[in-house]
Design a protein around this motif. Structure first.
Motif, PDB file in Angstrom:
ATOM      1  N   UNK A 177     111.420 113.657 -24.512  1.00 26.26           N
ATOM      2  CA  UNK A 177     111.158 114.630 -25.576  1.00 26.26           C
ATOM      3  C   UNK A 177     111.878 114.287 -26.873  1.00 26.26           C
ATOM      4  N   UNK A 178     113.095 113.736 -26.765  1.00 27.56           N
ATOM      5  CA  UNK A 178     113.845 113.368 -27.967  1.00 27.56           C
ATOM      6  C   UNK A 178     113.118 112.285 -28.751  1.00 27.56           C
ATOM      7  N   UNK A 179     112.498 111.337 -28.042  1.00 25.18           N
ATOM      8  CA  UNK A 179     111.759 110.276 -28.721  1.00 25.18           C
ATOM      9  C   UNK A 179     110.559 110.847 -29.471  1.00 25.18           C
ATOM     10  N   UNK A 180     109.848 111.766 -28.827  1.00 26.59           N
ATOM     11  CA  UNK A 180     108.706 112.366 -29.501  1.00 26.59           C
ATOM     12  C   UNK A 180     109.145 113.235 -30.671  1.00 26.59           C
ATOM     13  N   UNK A 181     110.283 113.911 -30.532  1.00 22.82           N
ATOM     14  CA  UNK A 181     110.791 114.701 -31.652  1.00 22.82           C
ATOM     15  C   UNK A 181     111.156 113.793 -32.824  1.00 22.82           C
ATOM     16  N   UNK A 182     111.763 112.647 -32.528  1.00 20.88           N
ATOM     17  CA  UNK A 182     112.098 111.688 -33.593  1.00 20.88           C
ATOM     18  C   UNK A 182     110.843 111.199 -34.290  1.00 20.88           C
ATOM     19  N   UNK A 183     109.793 110.925 -33.508  1.00 17.49           N
ATOM     20  CA  UNK A 183     108.526 110.496 -34.112  1.00 17.49           C
ATOM     21  C   UNK A 183     107.925 111.605 -34.971  1.00 17.49           C
ATOM     22  N   UNK A 184     108.012 112.850 -34.506  1.00 17.26           N
ATOM     23  CA  UNK A 184     107.473 113.970 -35.272  1.00 17.26           C
ATOM     24  C   UNK A 184     108.217 114.132 -36.593  1.00 17.26           C
ATOM     25  N   UNK A 185     109.546 114.080 -36.533  1.00 14.67           N
ATOM     26  CA  UNK A 185     110.345 114.213 -37.755  1.00 14.67           C
ATOM     27  C   UNK A 185     110.046 113.062 -38.715  1.00 14.67           C
ATOM     28  N   UNK A 186     109.915 111.856 -38.182  1.00 16.33           N
ATOM     29  CA  UNK A 186     109.598 110.701 -39.024  1.00 16.33           C
ATOM     30  C   UNK A 186     108.220 110.867 -39.674  1.00 16.33           C
ATOM     31  N   UNK A 187     107.278 111.415 -38.918  1.00 16.20           N
ATOM     32  CA  UNK A 187     105.936 111.633 -39.458  1.00 16.20           C
ATOM     33  C   UNK A 187     105.956 112.682 -40.569  1.00 16.20           C
TER      34      UNK A 187
END
Length: 481
Positions: free
Chosen positions: A15-25
């Protein structure tokens, strides 16, 4: 069968990886909007021509309004077209409208309504086109002549109005009015859109730094904020273009896009020459510091009279290193070169025995004059083997070790005393100084011949090969193939 069971730490990181991708997006979208906002005014004329819907939607953000003077001018031309279609060119109402257009043209030339929008080039183009069309060197005369019954009758109403719609009207439509605030700055409501991104990225920044401070002992929350200094750029209400720095970091670290190749190519040449400059500077600086230490005698004093310094353990590192080297020499190196040592000792001892007074005296004794040569060889072999055994056993024997250490300490003490001789120190300082100078000159000269870009390319190639090798390694049972 290959197991695809993921470990718990991997599942927690998922989940942390997907959150990082979301924030980056989200950060990337914000950067795109920032770039669009910065470039909107310079490209507004293009949007008007090709994407008028963009102008309709975004002009309110900039509080851009059609300029009243040029807008009224265009409307007056539309009224003229309607009157010409109903009453013709020679009517009194048409003449009144043409007089009104001539008066508005004079006002536009004198007051320059394009000044508010900083469209000096558009204003100059407007005057120049009318001057060329009417073939008059003055803009006021050109507009006055153009909006006259005689000129319209001469060139034709259709042709004249077609020229206006194709060449003059677009220059009038792009003009606008934009209010300024109490500080003299143009009103810009982009902050009303940007505030949502600032709040989102600011909350993420606080959460990330708080997690860093809790996971890493000794790191305070403020320290974690300083470590992620680039995220502060998200919170700046001005200089928004600087957000390209944190966005690039976020996108790259999250793996949203692989920017490694792009960053490598962008920074290739500057990094190559910067690394070359830095390495040359460091080498020259170290050599110069060493030369100064030799010249002032600090190096000799630090070797001969070392001052107490902080140790990380109670072990004497120099003695430990010497001891380890001696152990390797006696127990590992000497056994492998034992035949060579015995040959050397045998040759030396045999020569010494045959030349000794004892051997010469034996030659004078009757019956021993012809002492066989093999006896001398056997004696030399015995002494050689004995010498090697003494050398090997003396270091391992406690008493021999003590005697050996005493010899070593006396040797170092005597050597240190001899090195304190001023003549010896002077000679050694001169030689060391010249050696360091030669090293510096040769290093700098060699560095000029080397291509820093080629060196960086080799380093990049090695890094890529290592990454490919790591990717090709079979994954283990900790969740990897």
């Amino acid at each position: 069968m290959t197991s695809f069971n993921q470990p718990q730490d991997f599942q927690s990181k998922f989940p942390a990886q997907w959150w990082s991708k979301l924030v980056a997006f989200v950060a990337l979208i914000n950067l795109v909007l920032v770039i669009f906002n910065v470039s909107y005014i310079p490209l507004r004329d293009v949007y008007i021509k090709h994407l008028p819907i963009v102008v309709k939607l975004y002009d309110p953000v900039k509080e851009i309004e059609p300029h009243p003077d040029t807008t009224h001018y265009i409307k007056t031309v539309e009224v003229l077209k309607s009157e010409l279609s109903q009453s013709g060119l020679k009517s009194e109402q048409t003449d009144y409208i043409l007089a009104n257009l001539r008066q508005q043209s004079q006002s536009i030339i004198e007051e320059n309504p394009y000044d508010v929008a900083n469209k000096f080039g558009t204003f100059a183009k407007l005057k120049r086109r009318m001057e060329y069309h009417v073939e008059t060197p003055y803009a006021q005369e050109a507009f006055t002549q153009f909006w006259s019954q005689d000129y319209l009758a001469k060139v034709g109403i259709v042709e004249a109005l077609a020229f206006f719609d194709e060449r003059i009207r677009p220059l009038l439509e792009v003009n606008y009015f934009r209010p300024v605030d109490e500080n003299g700055q143009y009103v810009d409501n982009f902050w009303k859109l940007d505030i949502y991104f600032i709040l989102f990225l600011g909350v993420d920044f606080l959460g990330r730094t708080l997690m860093i401070s809790r996971r890493q002992p000794g790191v305070s929350w403020f320290d974690a904020m300083l470590r992620r200094w680039y995220d502060w750029l998200f919170l700046l209400p001005t200089w928004r273009w600087l957000r390209v720095i944190p966005v690039s970091v976020r996108v790259h670290k999250s793996g949203l896009f692989n920017l490694e190749r792009i960053l490598a190519q962008i920074t290739h040449e500057p990094a190559a020459y910067l690394a070359d400059r830095v390495s040359t500077f460091i080498m020259v600086q170290l050599i110069n510091q060493a030369k100064d230490s030799v010249k002032t005698g600090d190096m000799a004093r630090s070797i001969l009279e070392p001052d107490p310094y902080i140790q990380v353990s109670e072990i004497d590192k120099i003695d430990a290193i010497i001891d380890r080297i001696l152990q390797l020499s006696i127990y590992q190196v000497l056994p492998k070169v034992q035949p060579d040592i015995e040959d050397l000792l045998r040759h030396s001892l045999k020569g010494t025995l045959t030349k000794s007074d004892f051997y010469q005296g034996l030659q004078q004794i009757p019956g021993l004059k012809g002492l066989p040569v093999n006896v001398i060889d056997q004696l030399a072999d015995y002494l050689a083997n004995a010498s090697y055994d003494v050398l090997s056993s003396s270091y391992s024997d406690a008493e021999g070790r003590e005697l050996f250490n005493k010899l070593s300490d006396n040797f170092k003490s005597v050597l240190r005393q001899e090195l304190q001789d001023e003549v010896t120190q002077s000679e050694l300082q001169i030689w060391l100084f010249d050696l360091l100078e030669e090293l510096k000159l040769n290093y700098v000269q060699r560095a000029r011949k080397d291509d820093p870009e080629r060196t960086l390319s080799e380093a990049e190639k090695l890094r890529q090969e290592e990454e490919e090798r790591q990717q090709e390694l079979p994954e283990t049972g900790d969740g990897r193939l």
